[in-house]
Write a protein that holds these residues in place. Structure first.
Motif, PDB file in Angstrom:
ATOM      1  N   VAL A   1       0.870  -1.173   0.000  1.00 63.17           N
ATOM      2  CA  VAL A   1       0.000   0.000   0.000  1.00 63.17           C
ATOM      3  C   VAL A   1       0.909   1.225   0.000  1.00 63.17           C
ATOM      4  O   VAL A   1       1.869   1.293   0.779  1.00 63.17           O
ATOM      5  N   PHE A   2       0.620   2.182  -0.857  1.00 61.82           N
ATOM      6  CA  PHE A   2       1.500   3.321  -1.041  1.00 61.82           C
ATOM      7  C   PHE A   2       0.934   4.581  -0.379  1.00 61.82           C
ATOM      8  O   PHE A   2      -0.283   4.760  -0.305  1.00 61.82           O
TER       9      PHE A   2
ATOM     10  N   ILE B   1      -5.602   3.465  -7.723  1.00 58.80           N
ATOM     11  CA  ILE B   1      -5.207   4.456  -8.715  1.00 58.80           C
ATOM     12  C   ILE B   1      -4.394   3.787  -9.814  1.00 58.80           C
ATOM     13  O   ILE B   1      -3.910   2.662  -9.659  1.00 58.80           O
ATOM     14  N   ARG B   2      -4.264   4.491 -10.919  1.00 59.82           N
ATOM     15  CA  ARG B   2      -3.434   4.009 -12.029  1.00 59.82           C
ATOM     16  C   ARG B   2      -2.386   5.069 -12.343  1.00 59.82           C
ATOM     17  O   ARG B   2      -2.722   6.211 -12.644  1.00 59.82           O
ATOM     18  N   GLU B   3      -1.131   4.689 -12.257  1.00 63.09           N
ATOM     19  CA  GLU B   3      -0.033   5.604 -12.537  1.00 63.09           C
ATOM     20  C   GLU B   3       0.365   5.496 -14.001  1.00 63.09           C
ATOM     21  O   GLU B   3       0.607   4.398 -14.512  1.00 63.09           O
TER      22      GLU B   3
ATOM     23  N   VAL C   1      -6.557  -5.649  -6.743  1.00 57.81           N
ATOM     24  CA  VAL C   1      -5.380  -5.106  -7.420  1.00 57.81           C
ATOM     25  C   VAL C   1      -4.597  -6.191  -8.163  1.00 57.81           C
ATOM     26  O   VAL C   1      -4.097  -5.952  -9.269  1.00 57.81           O
ATOM     27  N   THR C   2      -4.482  -7.379  -7.593  1.00 59.90           N
ATOM     28  CA  THR C   2      -3.698  -8.427  -8.262  1.00 59.90           C
ATOM     29  C   THR C   2      -4.414  -8.990  -9.485  1.00 59.90           C
ATOM     30  O   THR C   2      -3.765  -9.405 -10.446  1.00 59.90           O
TER      31      THR C   2
ATOM     32  N   TYR D   1      -1.405  -0.260 -11.662  1.00 53.69           N
ATOM     33  CA  TYR D   1      -2.454  -0.110 -10.652  1.00 53.69           C
ATOM     34  C   TYR D   1      -1.873  -0.285  -9.255  1.00 53.69           C
ATOM     35  O   TYR D   1      -1.159  -1.249  -8.980  1.00 53.69           O
ATOM     36  N   LYS D   2      -2.199   0.649  -8.371  1.00 48.95           N
ATOM     37  CA  LYS D   2      -1.700   0.602  -7.006  1.00 48.95           C
ATOM     38  C   LYS D   2      -2.796   1.015  -6.030  1.00 48.95           C
ATOM     39  O   LYS D   2      -3.732   1.728  -6.395  1.00 48.95           O
ATOM     40  N   ILE D   3      -2.635   0.564  -4.802  1.00 44.12           N
ATOM     41  CA  ILE D   3      -3.533   0.985  -3.725  1.00 44.12           C
ATOM     42  C   ILE D   3      -2.823   2.077  -2.936  1.00 44.12           C
ATOM     43  O   ILE D   3      -1.684   1.910  -2.505  1.00 44.12           O
ATOM     44  N   VAL D   4      -3.502   3.205  -2.754  1.00 50.50           N
ATOM     45  CA  VAL D   4      -2.910   4.365  -2.100  1.00 50.50           C
ATOM     46  C   VAL D   4      -3.768   4.783  -0.909  1.00 50.50           C
ATOM     47  O   VAL D   4      -5.002   4.760  -0.979  1.00 50.50           O
TER      48      VAL D   4
END
Length: 507
Positions: A120-121, A164-166, A188-189, A196-199
């Motif tokens: 998680v970011f 989110i998508r970076e 997410v996986t 794709y990341k969880i923030v």
């Protein structure tokens, strides 16, 4: 949240048999695949817990195999059913419904329950690695992350997890806020894309709550990191002098002063969405939408290349809706035959002037996120209006059309883009509630001597509505009706009344 079943699939079952799977999409993205019998099992469980009279109609079983037309008809009926359940304040927030969706998501992705590491970011790119179970729901993961950061328990509710998508250019796009009915690890996986990341971000809109967060050192650091990131992304507008002042505060490590200055800047606390299309002030205009400060801000590029800006206050929105449709999938200039993609639109009816309402439509893949943002801002306004605090806000919320009163629409809004609508009929009267209230009427039980809990739920909702309207006549009358029902229930339990019928007439 927008639920739909846009398609079905024929899959192979046991012993070489086949079955029809109904693909449930949330916000235009596949959440799970379920069979009819699974949804029927959910319906039966909800019926046992809440009674038949509160449930929407469920399509009946069929003895023989369904034709193609019947499969399509059942798909439409199941879609309507799942939407009605989700929109119901009682059913849609129930653990039965949410656990069904979580289990179905896990079964669809075929990911077993096991211990896993999830990244998680934070807004500054810092990674927080937590050890969880793959079947842990959103609230469990949020608690694990905030515990790892040592954030005080009373501040956990100020933050949420976002998917989110970076992009390759360093920019980020909000996909959605993770909900209680999904499993973050699987969400997410299953995308199988490193973009794709969880923030972890703050989940409130009123900057007045920053003061609460900054009382904690950890909360201050999280808020500071998010503010710096939002400035770097260009979401908060900064001129040269302001940039110099911020840089100086940053070098001194004056985080509270840095946030204090940032709070005075344009678009502080806003979420900026990807460029999209709107029909305001003209059809086909390119627009950048930002959400914050109880408004949607439009930065519009007109067909003549002229740039205009305007804001739409949530307190002047009579209602809004999100719609989805399937359109042919395009890749550059070539189309892919038989392939479709989901087109999402957010439309809201806005009080342009004292007696003129107009619909404004935004076509964007982030339409659901915009809708959730509007709902969250309204929730905060309602809490403030009632004298409550964000700490006591309910976590589970139902997104739906909202109605507002004339008095609550009196908040002044920045100048709007001029878009006269002479064909619009004058609106004589607006609705009398800021938030839509679902009033469940007093239901007649199958047994004349059985008064269910739903009867009292309906009366309580009615009492709340009448109290908010300060209608004491209705309040007292309904209170007497409730007392009457309680008295009869007691008599029934004592077997002194075999059959009771109540007719309550209110003028």
């Amino acid at each position: 949240m927008h639920f739909s079943i846009p398609e079905t699939e024929v899959l192979n079952g046991e012993n070489g048999s086949t079955y029809v799977a109904y693909n449930i999409h949330v916000n235009g993205v596949l959440h799970c695949r379920v069979r009819y019998r699974q949804l029927y099992g959910l319906h039966e469980q909800l019926r046992k817990e809440y009674g038949s009279n509160v449930l929407p109609h469920f399509p009946p079983k069929k003895i023989f195999s369904l034709t193609t037309a019947e499969v399509e008809q059942r798909r439409e009926q199941l879609e309507k059913y799942i939407q009605n359940v989700r929109q119901d304040s009682l059913l849609g927030s129930s653990e039965t419904f949410n656990s069904f969706l979580r289990k179905a998501q896990q079964e669809t992705q075929q990911i077993p329950t096991q211990e896993v590491n999830l990244d998680v970011f934070l807004s500054n790119g810092q990674k927080v690695k937590v050890n969880i179970f793959s079947s842990d729901q959103t609230d469990d993961v949020l608690e694990a992350v905030t515990a790892k950061l040592d954030l005080p328990d009373d501040l956990v509710g100020y933050f949420s997890l976002f998917l989110i998508r970076e992009g390759s250019d360093g920019g980020c796009s909000f996909v959605r806020k993770l909900q209680e009915f999904e499993l973050p690890y699987i969400s997410v996986t299953s995308l199988k894309n490193a973009e794709y990341k969880i923030v972890l971000r703050k989940s409130y809109w009123d900057s007045a709550y920053d003061k609460d967060v900054m009382e904690s050192r950890i909360g201050l650091n999280l808020l500071y990191a998010q503010t710096v990131a939002d400035i770097e992304h260009g979401w908060i507008l900064v001129n040269k002098e302001q940039h110099r002042q911020l840089k100086s505060l940053q070098e001194k490590g004056s985080k509270k002063e840095f946030i204090g200055l940032a709070q005075t800047l344009k678009y502080y606390g806003y979420i900026k969405f990807d460029p999209c299309i709107t029909d305001f002030p003209e059809k086909g205009c390119h627009v950048i939408v930002s959400a914050g400060n109880n408004e949607l801000n439009f930065h519009v590029k007109l067909p003549n290349e002229q740039i205009k800006e305007g804001s739409f206050k949530v307190t002047r929105m009579r209602c809004w809706r999100v719609t989805s449709s399937q359109v042919p999938l395009t890749n550059g200039t070539a189309s892919s035959p038989g392939k479709t993609e989901t087109k999402l639109e957010l439309a809201f009816e806005y009080l342009m002037s004292k007696d003129r309402l107009q619909w404004v439509t935004i076509s964007s893949p982030q339409a659901i996120m915009m809708s959730i943002s509007l709902q969250a801002m309204v929730d905060e306004l309602m809490v403030k209006k009632s004298g409550g605090n964000i700490k006591k806000m309910q976590k589970k919320r139902i997104n739906g059309p909202l109605c507002r009163s004339d008095s609550q629409q009196a908040v002044k809004s920045p100048p709007l883009l001029d878009s006269p609508d002479s064909n619009r009929d004058p609106i004589v009267k607006l609705s009398s509630k800021l938030s839509s209230v679902s009033i469940r009427g007093i239901n007649t039980s199958n047994s004349s001597g059985d008064i269910s809990a739903n009867d009292f739920h309906g009366i309580w909702k009615f009492l709340q509505l009448q109290t908010s309207r300060k209608n004491m006549t209705f309040y007292v009358t309904t209170l007497l009706a409730a007392a009457m029902l309680c008295w009869i229930k007691i008599q029934l339990l004592q077997n002194t009344i075999v059959d009771a019928k109540i007719i309550i007439k209110m003028s």
